[in-house]
Design an enzyme around this catalytic site. Structure first.
Site, PDB file in Angstrom:
ATOM      1  N   HIS A  80      -0.471   2.607  15.939  1.00 26.57           N
ATOM      2  CA  HIS A  80       0.662   3.232  15.243  1.00 26.57           C
ATOM      3  C   HIS A  80       0.711   4.739  15.470  1.00 26.57           C
ATOM      4  CE1 HIS A  80       1.011  -0.320  12.193  1.00 26.57           C
ATOM      5  NE2 HIS A  80       1.459  -0.624  13.389  1.00 26.57           N
TER       6      HIS A  80
ATOM      7  N   ARG B 127       0.389  14.629   5.116  1.00 28.56           N
ATOM      8  CA  ARG B 127      -0.610  13.613   5.469  1.00 28.56           C
ATOM      9  C   ARG B 127      -1.624  14.178   6.461  1.00 28.56           C
ATOM     10  NH1 ARG B 127       1.592   8.120   7.296  1.00 28.56           N
ATOM     11  NH2 ARG B 127      -0.584   7.556   6.963  1.00 28.56           N
TER      12      ARG B 127
ATOM     13  N   LEU C  20     -10.309  -5.533  -0.158  1.00 35.27           N
ATOM     14  CA  LEU C  20     -10.548  -5.400  -1.607  1.00 35.27           C
ATOM     15  C   LEU C  20     -10.043  -6.619  -2.363  1.00 35.27           C
ATOM     16  CD1 LEU C  20     -11.834  -3.167  -3.250  1.00 35.27           C
ATOM     17  CD2 LEU C  20      -9.583  -2.176  -3.632  1.00 35.27           C
TER      18      LEU C  20
HETATM   19  N1  APR Z   1     -11.883  -1.301   0.696  1.00 30.46           N
HETATM   20  C1  APR Z   1     -11.310  -2.348   1.341  1.00 30.46           C
HETATM   21  N2  APR Z   1      -9.988  -2.627   1.274  1.00 30.46           N
HETATM   22  C2  APR Z   1      -9.224  -1.796   0.534  1.00 30.46           C
HETATM   23  C3  APR Z   1      -9.752  -0.695  -0.166  1.00 30.46           C
HETATM   24  C4  APR Z   1     -11.144  -0.460  -0.061  1.00 30.46           C
HETATM   25  N3  APR Z   1     -11.741   0.560  -0.695  1.00 30.46           N
HETATM   26  N4  APR Z   1      -8.722  -0.072  -0.836  1.00 30.46           N
HETATM   27  C5  APR Z   1      -7.612  -0.777  -0.551  1.00 30.46           C
HETATM   28  N5  APR Z   1      -7.906  -1.817   0.261  1.00 30.46           N
HETATM   29  C6  APR Z   1      -6.982  -2.831   0.804  1.00 30.46           C
HETATM   30  C7  APR Z   1      -5.849  -3.200  -0.120  1.00 30.46           C
HETATM   31  O1  APR Z   1      -6.242  -4.270  -0.953  1.00 30.46           O
HETATM   32  C8  APR Z   1      -4.767  -3.632   0.882  1.00 30.46           C
HETATM   33  O2  APR Z   1      -4.873  -5.014   1.173  1.00 30.46           O
HETATM   34  O3  APR Z   1      -6.386  -2.255   1.945  1.00 30.46           O
HETATM   35  C9  APR Z   1      -5.088  -2.824   2.141  1.00 30.46           C
HETATM   36  C10 APR Z   1      -4.106  -1.697   2.409  1.00 30.46           C
HETATM   37  O4  APR Z   1      -2.844  -2.279   2.638  1.00 30.46           O
HETATM   38  P1  APR Z   1      -1.592  -1.345   2.978  1.00 30.46           P
HETATM   39  O5  APR Z   1      -1.509  -0.245   1.990  1.00 30.46           O
HETATM   40  O6  APR Z   1      -0.420  -2.271   3.165  1.00 30.46           O
HETATM   41  O7  APR Z   1      -1.963  -0.669   4.377  1.00 30.46           O
HETATM   42  P2  APR Z   1      -1.953  -1.335   5.812  1.00 30.46           P
HETATM   43  O8  APR Z   1      -2.224  -2.806   5.734  1.00 30.46           O
HETATM   44  O9  APR Z   1      -2.828  -0.526   6.669  1.00 30.46           O
HETATM   45  O10 APR Z   1      -0.424  -1.122   6.286  1.00 30.46           O
HETATM   46  C11 APR Z   1      -0.112  -1.523   7.603  1.00 30.46           C
HETATM   47  O11 APR Z   1       2.142  -0.710   7.294  1.00 30.46           O
HETATM   48  O12 APR Z   1       3.551   0.868   6.486  1.00 30.46           O
HETATM   49  C12 APR Z   1       2.945   0.421   7.624  1.00 30.46           C
HETATM   50  O13 APR Z   1       2.455   1.747   9.487  1.00 30.46           O
HETATM   51  C13 APR Z   1       2.033   1.474   8.191  1.00 30.46           C
HETATM   52  O14 APR Z   1      -0.041   1.132   9.373  1.00 30.46           O
HETATM   53  C14 APR Z   1       0.670   0.814   8.191  1.00 30.46           C
HETATM   54  C15 APR Z   1       1.001  -0.665   8.129  1.00 30.46           C
END
Ligand code: APR
Length: 226
Positions: free
Chosen positions: A103, A55, A196
């Site tokens: 985090h 990563r 999104l």
């Molecule tokens: N533009 C806007 N939103 C987007 C895009 C984009 N291009 N691509 C994806 N997304 C959205 C997805 O729809 C989703 O709702 O971003 C979000 C990503 O969600 P996760 O993958 O769950 O990531 P996150 O919310 O940051 O996770 C939070 O979980 O596992 C732990 O520590 C880890 O910091 C992380 C925390």
């Protein structure tokens, strides 16, 4: 206007960095209990370091996208507190002057024995020695499941003083970040979600802007600094 923004993996998606819960997400290809808990590090440190080394390399190869650049521009024009769940440094490389990494960060290393921190090398290995105490207890400076996020007193204070709170690119699945909108709203802030798709806590927001962050964030920032 006092603005507080929380970002998640979605803001870095268009820079080529995997999110966690998408169909090809990090948690689809790895078990959290194998790589993102203190026990995982004790059980198999090589696997944990390999995951974060991968990563760290992908983050170094990525470039800030227009969403990161727009938030840096916003910080120059408004009273902005930027909180990120992300461990990449794309906000900093996009020009944001101050970023709260709740985090942790891939470019920081931590000693589990003495809590000394130092700039992480590109590749961390289990046999690395802590520059502070010499122990082989080095780990990525990442907050794992079951651990307490960093800078929480500062974060709660900012949320209590916020007039506008925005969540960008986060699925609203992980607390305490998933509770930030409710906390800000209880103190009178307007809450807006830029994502999104609808998130797990979309009901906590009074406004929603659906679309890719690299388009929606610059457009939204434009309405705040025009
Ligand atoms: N533009 C806007 N939103 C987007 C895009 C984009 N291009 N691509 C994806 N997304 C959205 C997805 O729809 C989703 O709702 O971003 C979000 C990503 O969600 P996760 O993958 O769950 O990531 P996150 O919310 O940051 O996770 C939070 O979980 O596992 C732990 O520590 C880890 O910091 C992380 C925390």
């Amino acid at each position: 206007m006092r603005i507080v923004i929380l970002t998640g993996a979605g803001i870095s998606a268009e820079s080529g960095l995997a999110t966690f819960r998408a169909s090809d997400g990090l948690w689809e290809n790895h078990r959290i209990e194998d790589i993102a808990t203190p026990d995982a590090l004790s059980r198999n440190p090589a696997l944990v370091h390999e995951f974060y080394n991968m990563r760290r390399q992908k983050a170094a190869e990525a470039r800030p996208n227009p969403a990161h650049l727009a938030l840096a521009e916003l910080a120059r024009a408004q009273d902005l507190t930027l909180i990120t769940q992300n461990v990449d440094d794309l906000h900093e490389r996009g020009g944001s002057p101050s970023v709260i990494h709740m985090h942790g960060a891939l470019n920081s290393a931590l000693c589990a024995a003495c809590e000394y921190r130092w700039p992480a090398p590109d590749v961390m290995q289990p046999e690395d020695l802590c520059p502070g105490c010499g122990a082989t207890a080095t780990r990525p400076d990442i907050v794992w499941f079951g651990e307490i996020p960093y800078h929480m007193p500062q974060i709660w204070q900012a949320l209590e003083e916020a007039e506008l709170f925005a969540a960008i690119g986060t699925s609203g699945n992980v607390y305490p970040a998933a509770g930030f909108a409710q906390h800000a709203a209880r103190n009178g802030a307007e809450c807006i979600e830029l994502n999104l798709e609808n998130s797990a806590n979309s009901r906590d927001f009074s406004r929603h802007i659906i679309g890719p962050a690299s388009r929606t964030v610059p457009e939204w920032v434009g309405t705040l600094i025009s």
